[in-house]
Design an enzyme around this catalytic site. Structure first.
Site, mmCIF file in Angstrom:
data_model
loop_
_atom_site.group_PDB
_atom_site.id
_atom_site.type_symbol
_atom_site.label_atom_id
_atom_site.label_comp_id
_atom_site.label_asym_id
_atom_site.label_seq_id
_atom_site.Cartn_x
_atom_site.Cartn_y
_atom_site.Cartn_z
ATOM 1 C CG HIS A 1 -1.850 0.909 1.339
ATOM 2 N ND1 HIS A 1 -1.717 2.337 1.605
ATOM 3 C CD2 HIS A 1 -3.248 1.018 1.137
ATOM 4 C CE1 HIS A 1 -2.975 2.963 1.560
ATOM 5 N NE2 HIS A 1 -3.717 1.980 1.177
ATOM 6 C CG ASP B 1 0.013 -2.349 6.250
ATOM 7 O OD1 ASP B 1 -0.933 -2.387 7.131
ATOM 8 O OD2 ASP B 1 -0.050 -1.748 5.171
ATOM 9 C CD GLN C 1 -7.216 -4.753 3.798
ATOM 10 O OE1 GLN C 1 -8.185 -5.530 4.257
ATOM 11 N NE2 GLN C 1 -7.496 -3.514 3.505
ATOM 12 C CE LYS D 1 -7.376 -0.224 5.778
ATOM 13 N NZ LYS D 1 -8.348 -0.048 4.796
ATOM 14 C CB CYS E 1 -3.735 3.178 -1.620
ATOM 15 S SG CYS E 1 -4.955 4.770 -1.405
#
Length: 406
Positions: free
Chosen positions: A124, A201, A204, A227, A364
């Site tokens: 991202h 990261d 998700q 999220k 993104c």
């Protein structure tokens, strides 16, 4: 259109955002961008900003003390979710701010010209641009790990690329475009094998996978609350205690200080040193309730539910010759695709007319789009509230789109 009905994991009444004014179901397939909020989170935020509201940490009156307890309880819940200690959790505005914080504190203090950072092709922008900005200031170099044919980060290639000059590896746990899941233990072993730190990261991943930062031995881990079925404007950075304690402050102001004088300032210990100003009190409390909600459902159950929906979706889309799928079949909660002769934005518009919400664009992740050879993709991403009626609505909308463009 399908009427709003109970899903496998949750009840329709849990999700007020999924009910259209006429009582029908809104087929929301954009959870990868932001998740709908369960009623318990909405209620908690409403109460926190209403009858319970007060500042934290500073007030000597009862409501402030109670709000402080709720705020710090949310930190403990986030720590518990990640298998961390509460002192290793810094509240941020989201994963983007968390990565920037690491880049501008640990990065500036520890990286210099000649050092290298390894990213991957599927990152991202939030895990690309902060390192580019740091490179402009320090002269570090950035290397990009390629992907395998099915859209996984190629750790065999990473092993060949990594050298003693690499001081940081920063990778996505789950791709926001492809849904591919990183083999984090191996990535950590490779990074630590050359003496590099590793940042993951987890935006998700945290809403659907069990994450234990201690077992994984990651140095930094970040995610965004919105999220995870929580509010916007709140997220978290996990960093190993010894790293956090050594990192200089980033933003200056109230709350992050020990003592201030015009002769000089001393700073509070971590994590407070990185939380300048009045914090996102209401949002943190909402995030804590979202953590409770997700853990009540069970991350294993959420992942299994979403995996079944991904499998059903991919099987259905393979019936259309014009559809090209991206990523691995075992994707985590995400299906990205294109339709020959149809721009994803046009598809998104037609689907909206059918009561289906997807994401259409570069997500993104423009370097990944270039790698895939497309300007954009359509992305259906799932949450705990989705069911097969959402997949059926998506398929009907695609069929209608093909008739329009046929």
């Amino acid at each position: 259109m399908t009427t709003l009905a109970a899903t496998t994991l949750t009840q329709a009444s849990d999700w007020p955002g999924l009910a259209n004014p006429d009582g029908t179901r809104w087929h929301y397939l954009d959870t990868g961008a932001t998740a709908q909020k369960p009623q318990v989170v909405i209620d908690a935020v409403t109460r926190a900003i209403g009858v319970d509201y007060a500042t934290v940490h500073r007030g000597v009156y009862t409501r402030s003390a109670e709000m402080t307890l709720g705020f710090e309880a949310a930190r403990r819940k986030v720590a518990g979710l990640l298998g961390a200690h509460e002192g290793e959790i810094v509240f941020t505005r989201g994963a983007t701010e968390a990565i920037n914080l690491v880049a501008q504190t640990w990065g500036l203090a520890n990286l210099k010209a000649g050092d290298r950072v390894l990213l991957s092709m599927l990152e991202h922008h939030s895990n690309i641009v902060p390192w580019q900005l740091l490179a402009q200031r320090t002269g570090i170099a950035i290397d990009v790990c390629p992907l395998t044919a099915d859209g996984q980060i190629d750790l065999d290639a990473a092993e060949r690329m990594l050298t003693g000059a690499h001081k940081l590896v920063a990778l996505g746990h789950v791709s926001n475009v492809l849904g591919s899941v990183l083999d984090v233990p191996r990535a950590v072993a490779l990074a630590h094998g050359v003496g590099a730190k590793i940042l993951i990261d987890g935006c998700q991943a945290v809403p659907r996978l069990k994450v234990d930062v201690k077992a994984l031995d990651v140095d930094f881990y970040v995610f965004s609350g919105h999220k995870l079925y929580g509010p916007t404007g709140i997220g978290a950075l996990y960093a190993k205690a010894e790293l956090l304690d050594a990192m200089p402050p980033w933003q200056g102001g109230g709350a992050m200080i020990d003592r201030v004088s015009f002769a000089g300032t001393t700073f509070a210990p971590a994590p407070q040193r990185f939380e300048a100003g009045t914090p996102a009190i209401v949002e943190a409390i909402g995030l804590g309730v979202a953590v409770d909600f997700v853990q009540g459902l069970g991350l294993d159950a959420i992942h299994a539910h979403e995996t079944a929906l991904v499998r059903t979706t991919r099987e259905a889309l393979r019936e259309f010759n014009a559809v090209r799928l991206f990523g691995p079949d075992a994707a985590a909660g995400i299906v990205s695709f294109v339709i020959e002769g149809v721009h994803p934005h046009d598809l998104g518009t037609i689907l909206d007319e059918e009561g289906v919400a997807i994401r259409a664009g570069h997500h993104c992740a423009q370097p990944l789009m270039e790698h895939l050879g497309v300007p954009a993709t359509a992305r259906a991403s799932f949450g705990a509230y989705n069911d097969e009626s959402d997949v059926a609505a998506l398929v009907r909308g695609i069929a209608r789109t093909l008739r329009i463009f046929g």
